[in-house]
Every structure is written in structure tokens, then in C-alpha cells.
Write a protein that holds these residues in place. Structure first.
Motif, mmCIF file in Angstrom:
data_model
loop_
_atom_site.group_PDB
_atom_site.id
_atom_site.type_symbol
_atom_site.label_atom_id
_atom_site.label_comp_id
_atom_site.label_asym_id
_atom_site.label_seq_id
_atom_site.Cartn_x
_atom_site.Cartn_y
_atom_site.Cartn_z
ATOM 1 N N THR A 103 0.697 -1.183 0.229
ATOM 2 C CA THR A 103 0.062 -0.042 -0.070
ATOM 3 C C THR A 103 0.850 1.353 0.025
ATOM 4 N N VAL A 104 0.677 2.082 -0.609
ATOM 5 C CA VAL A 104 1.422 3.555 -0.924
ATOM 6 C C VAL A 104 0.620 4.590 -0.798
ATOM 7 N N VAL A 105 0.788 5.597 -0.144
ATOM 8 C CA VAL A 105 0.072 7.028 0.086
ATOM 9 C C VAL A 105 0.870 7.980 -0.349
ATOM 10 N N VAL A 106 0.610 8.680 -1.180
ATOM 11 C CA VAL A 106 1.371 9.958 -1.701
ATOM 12 C C VAL A 106 0.491 11.017 -1.458
ATOM 13 N N PHE A 107 1.147 11.922 -0.490
ATOM 14 C CA PHE A 107 0.350 13.253 -0.293
ATOM 15 C C PHE A 107 0.898 14.268 -1.258
ATOM 16 N N GLY A 108 0.358 15.489 -1.063
ATOM 17 C CA GLY A 108 0.308 16.397 -2.293
ATOM 18 C C GLY A 108 1.689 17.226 -2.599
ATOM 19 N N VAL A 109 1.540 17.909 -3.353
ATOM 20 C CA VAL A 109 3.028 18.827 -3.774
ATOM 21 C C VAL A 109 4.068 17.837 -4.002
ATOM 22 N N ASN A 110 3.953 16.814 -4.715
ATOM 23 C CA ASN A 110 5.051 15.896 -4.973
ATOM 24 C C ASN A 110 5.242 15.663 -6.664
ATOM 25 N N ALA A 111 4.577 16.369 -7.308
ATOM 26 C CA ALA A 111 4.988 16.320 -8.890
ATOM 27 C C ALA A 111 4.730 14.956 -9.262
ATOM 28 N N VAL A 112 3.340 14.371 -8.902
ATOM 29 C CA VAL A 112 3.063 12.892 -9.118
ATOM 30 C C VAL A 112 2.749 12.836 -10.791
ATOM 31 N N GLY A 113 2.659 13.855 -11.481
ATOM 32 C CA GLY A 113 2.233 13.689 -12.734
ATOM 33 C C GLY A 113 3.517 13.546 -13.757
ATOM 34 N N ASP A 114 4.724 13.704 -12.850
ATOM 35 C CA ASP A 114 6.058 13.344 -13.595
ATOM 36 C C ASP A 114 6.657 12.009 -13.331
ATOM 37 N N TRP A 115 5.844 11.372 -12.171
ATOM 38 C CA TRP A 115 6.566 9.853 -12.042
ATOM 39 C C TRP A 115 5.522 8.719 -11.668
ATOM 40 N N LEU A 116 4.351 9.021 -11.538
ATOM 41 C CA LEU A 116 3.281 8.263 -11.212
ATOM 42 C C LEU A 116 2.741 7.678 -12.648
ATOM 43 N N PRO A 117 2.590 6.595 -13.010
ATOM 44 C CA PRO A 117 1.981 6.210 -14.231
ATOM 45 C C PRO A 117 0.858 6.543 -14.512
ATOM 46 N N GLY A 118 0.410 7.013 -15.474
ATOM 47 C CA GLY A 118 -1.054 7.308 -15.901
ATOM 48 C C GLY A 118 -1.822 8.335 -15.317
ATOM 49 N N VAL A 119 -0.937 9.160 -14.386
ATOM 50 C CA VAL A 119 -1.720 10.358 -13.854
ATOM 51 C C VAL A 119 -1.553 11.648 -14.555
ATOM 52 N N ARG A 120 -2.410 12.347 -14.509
ATOM 53 C CA ARG A 120 -2.259 13.790 -14.981
ATOM 54 C C ARG A 120 -2.496 14.782 -14.061
ATOM 55 N N GLU A 121 -1.649 15.685 -13.882
ATOM 56 C CA GLU A 121 -1.695 16.649 -12.644
ATOM 57 C C GLU A 121 -1.704 18.072 -13.499
ATOM 58 N N GLU A 122 -2.531 18.942 -12.655
ATOM 59 C CA GLU A 122 -2.604 20.562 -13.167
ATOM 60 C C GLU A 122 -2.830 21.425 -12.039
ATOM 61 N N SER A 123 -2.219 22.253 -11.825
ATOM 62 C CA SER A 123 -2.137 23.076 -10.805
ATOM 63 C C SER A 123 -3.160 23.997 -10.467
ATOM 64 N N ARG A 124 -3.765 24.274 -9.587
ATOM 65 C CA ARG A 124 -4.855 25.358 -9.250
ATOM 66 C C ARG A 124 -4.525 26.163 -8.175
ATOM 67 N N PRO A 125 -4.903 27.510 -7.926
ATOM 68 C CA PRO A 125 -4.957 28.209 -7.180
ATOM 69 C C PRO A 125 -5.651 27.625 -5.874
ATOM 70 N N THR A 126 -5.151 27.961 -4.807
ATOM 71 C CA THR A 126 -5.617 27.480 -3.452
ATOM 72 C C THR A 126 -6.579 28.456 -2.920
ATOM 73 N N ILE A 127 -7.600 27.930 -2.493
ATOM 74 C CA ILE A 127 -8.634 28.750 -1.765
ATOM 75 C C ILE A 127 -8.179 28.672 -0.372
ATOM 76 N N PHE A 128 -7.585 29.634 0.300
ATOM 77 C CA PHE A 128 -7.281 29.649 1.536
ATOM 78 C C PHE A 128 -8.393 30.332 2.403
ATOM 79 N N TRP A 129 -8.828 29.838 3.690
ATOM 80 C CA TRP A 129 -9.971 30.122 4.779
ATOM 81 C C TRP A 129 -11.049 30.655 3.999
ATOM 82 N N TRP A 130 -11.804 29.707 3.309
ATOM 83 C CA TRP A 130 -13.029 29.863 2.606
ATOM 84 C C TRP A 130 -14.108 29.878 3.684
#
Length: 204
Positions: free
Chosen positions: A74-101
Motif C-alpha cells: 500500500t502506498v500513500v502519496v501526499f500533495g505537492v510531489n509532482a506525481v504527474g512526472d512519476w506516477l504512471p497514468g496520472v495527469r496533474e494540473e495546478s490550481r490556485p488554493t482557496i485559503f480560509w474559505w
């Protein structure tokens, strides 16, 4: 008892999280990213990749993590780890973070999905509705538990998904960064996500 390894980079938040007494029962074996090899995690039943590990160090060593999935771990991969560059079949796109909604009254646009998925008993809504750093398009067969919608109500992408189809192992990936916020002592929901992910990853 599951053998748990955690890949980290040495930041203050990662070290604080690893020292958290609430995580002591998991007997986590820290593995610095510079020492990440297939041998270093060969005995782990669960491998957690802490959020915010330097990509220039993680990406070249990522085959060691993928090998764990290939052998059924079992593998858990948390955020901000450029997974789109090393996890097969995954596409990643950045989005602005909504702070303090919750203070500004903005619609966070985070939507829970797949309510009958067996992982949900481990995750309260508070654990997954708080923060994100982009969206993911997972591989075929993966199940998104948390999506982000556009401001027009269309699906933008996944914020947390579980993949039990594309490899012999189990994989949880999210763009949320609970280790950073838990270790830094701020952001509601981060601690809940961290603890919930550990519960999910280590349950029989």
C-alpha cells in the motif's frame, strides 16, 4: 502489525509529524529521500510519501516506490510531489488554493464522490474538505473520492483518489498536504486527513 515506512526530506514539518506521539503506535520507519532505494523499503507493507518532498530528489528515486506497488504493498502519496512526472497514468494540473474559505464564505467547490466506497469509514468530511494544491486525472479503474468543481459546476479533477486496479498494490494519492500543515500546527482538517490516511493504509 503492518510495517510502515515514511519517505521524507527533513523539513521541520515532516520531522514534527514523525515525532507526533499519536503516530507512535504505527512504529513508522523514516526513510530520507536521499536514502530511498528498493532495498530501503523492501520490507514495508505501507509506504507513505510525505508531502512536499523535493522533486529533484524524489523523481529519480521513485522507481523504489513503484516497485512496492508492483509487489502488492500500500502506498500513500501526499500533495505537492509532482506525481504527474512519476506516477504512471496520472495527469496533474495546478490550481490556485482557496485559503480560509470558511471565513470568507467562498464556495470551496470540493465535492465528495463514491459514497459507497469501502474507504469512506476511515475519512470524515472534515478530513478531506479543507485545502488542495491542484487537480489530478487518475488512471482508468481508479476511484476519485474527492473532486474539485469549476465555478460553473463542471468536474475539474480529483483531489483524492484510490487506485486498486492499475497495480497489484493499493494507492492513495491526494493534492492535499497534511504533513506540512499538521507539522506546522495550522489548517483545520490536516491532522484529520493525516490520521485517517494512516488508518486506511494500515487496516487489514
Amino acid at each position: 502489525m503492518k510495517r510502515v515506512a515514511c519517505v521524507y526530506g527533513g523539513s521541520h514539518a515532516q520531522l514534527a509529524t514523525l515525532a507526533d506521539p499519536a503516530l507512535a503506535p504505527y512504529r513508522i520507519q523514516p526513510v530520507h529521500v536521499r536514502e530511498l532505494t528498493a532495498v530501503a523499503v523492501a520490507d514495508a507493507d505501507v509506504v507513505v510519501v510525505s508531502d512536499r518532498v523535493r522533486p529533484d530528489l524524489l523523481i529519480p528515486r521513485s522507481p523504489a516506490v513503484l516497485a512496492c506497488l508492483d509487489r502488492g504493498a500500500t502506498v500513500v502519496v501526499f500533495g505537492v510531489n509532482a506525481v504527474g512526472d512519476w506516477l504512471p497514468g496520472v495527469r496533474e494540473e495546478s490550481r490556485p488554493t482557496i485559503f480560509w474559505w470558511w471565513r470568507t464564505g467562498e464556495d470551496h467547490r470540493i465535492r465528495l464522490r463514491a459514497p459507497d466506497h469501502p474507504a469512506w469509514p476511515c475519512f470524515a468530511e472534515r478530513a478531506v474538505v479543507w485545502h488542495y494544491h491542484g487537480v489530478l486525472e487518475p488512471p482508468a479503474g481508479a476511484v476519485s473520492l474527492v473532486d474539485l468543481e469549476t465555478d460553473t459546476g463542471e468536474r475539474d479533477g480529483s483531489l483524492l483518489y484510490i487506485d486498486e486496479a492499475s497495480t497489484p498494490g493499493r494507492l492513495l494519492v491526494t493534492t492535499m498536504d497534511p504533513v506540512y500543515h499538521h507539522g506546522s500546527g495550522f489548517m483545520p482538517g490536516a491532522t484529520q486527513l493525516l490520521y485517517s490516511a494512516m488508518q486506511w493504509a494500515t487496516r487489514s
